[in-house]
Design a protein around this motif. Structure first.
Motif, short mmCIF file in Angstrom:
data_model
loop_
_atom_site.label_atom_id
_atom_site.label_comp_id
_atom_site.label_asym_id
_atom_site.label_seq_id
_atom_site.Cartn_x
_atom_site.Cartn_y
_atom_site.Cartn_z
N ARG A 34 88.06 48.66 34.50
CA ARG A 34 87.18 47.63 34.70
C ARG A 34 86.00 47.77 35.39
O ARG A 34 84.55 47.37 35.33
CB ARG A 34 88.11 46.39 34.84
CG ARG A 34 88.79 46.01 33.67
CD ARG A 34 89.75 44.71 33.86
NE ARG A 34 89.30 43.75 34.41
CZ ARG A 34 89.20 42.44 34.14
NH1 ARG A 34 90.37 42.15 33.34
NH2 ARG A 34 88.46 41.72 34.47
N ARG A 58 95.55 40.36 29.20
CA ARG A 58 95.92 39.06 29.94
C ARG A 58 97.48 39.06 29.86
O ARG A 58 98.04 39.11 29.01
CB ARG A 58 95.15 37.89 29.46
CG ARG A 58 95.43 37.56 27.91
CD ARG A 58 94.79 36.54 27.31
NE ARG A 58 95.03 36.25 25.89
CZ ARG A 58 94.57 35.46 25.34
NH1 ARG A 58 93.65 34.27 25.71
NH2 ARG A 58 94.75 35.11 24.10
N HIS A 108 89.97 42.63 28.45
CA HIS A 108 90.42 41.19 28.95
C HIS A 108 91.58 40.60 28.32
O HIS A 108 92.83 40.32 28.57
CB HIS A 108 89.61 40.12 29.23
CG HIS A 108 89.92 38.85 29.45
ND1 HIS A 108 90.27 38.73 30.78
CD2 HIS A 108 89.99 37.63 28.62
CE1 HIS A 108 90.57 37.36 30.71
NE2 HIS A 108 90.69 36.49 29.60
N TYR A 109 91.35 40.36 26.75
CA TYR A 109 92.22 40.00 25.82
C TYR A 109 93.43 40.69 25.62
O TYR A 109 94.60 40.28 25.29
CB TYR A 109 91.61 39.51 24.62
CG TYR A 109 90.76 38.15 24.59
CD1 TYR A 109 91.34 36.99 24.99
CD2 TYR A 109 89.19 38.34 24.59
CE1 TYR A 109 90.84 35.81 24.97
CE2 TYR A 109 88.70 37.03 24.79
CZ TYR A 109 89.19 35.87 25.00
OH TYR A 109 88.34 34.78 25.14
#
Length: 64
Positions: A13, A62, A58-59
């Motif tokens: 990231r 999470r 991110h998805y």
């Protein structure tokens, strides 16, 4: 998930954010300077790819 996966994802990231910022700045600079259109398109595609990868990451990672 194992700790190894979290460590590798933790490094991905920041690198993607750095590439996103650098490529967006290069795209804006190339556009403002009137540089070759292909350079602007290239930087724009890199910016788009970084943004899309950050959203997917991110998805997928999470917590629910």
């Amino acid at each position: 998930m194992s700790d190894d996966t979290d460590d590798r994802g933790g490094m991905l990231r920041p690198v993607l954010w750095l590439l996103l910022i650098v490529s967006a700045a290069a795209n804006a600079t190339a556009s403002a300077a009137g540089a070759n259109v292909l350079a602007g398109i290239g930087f724009g595609l890199v910016t788009l790819a970084c943004a899309a990868t950050l959203v997917v990451h991110h998805y997928r990672h999470r917590r629910q």
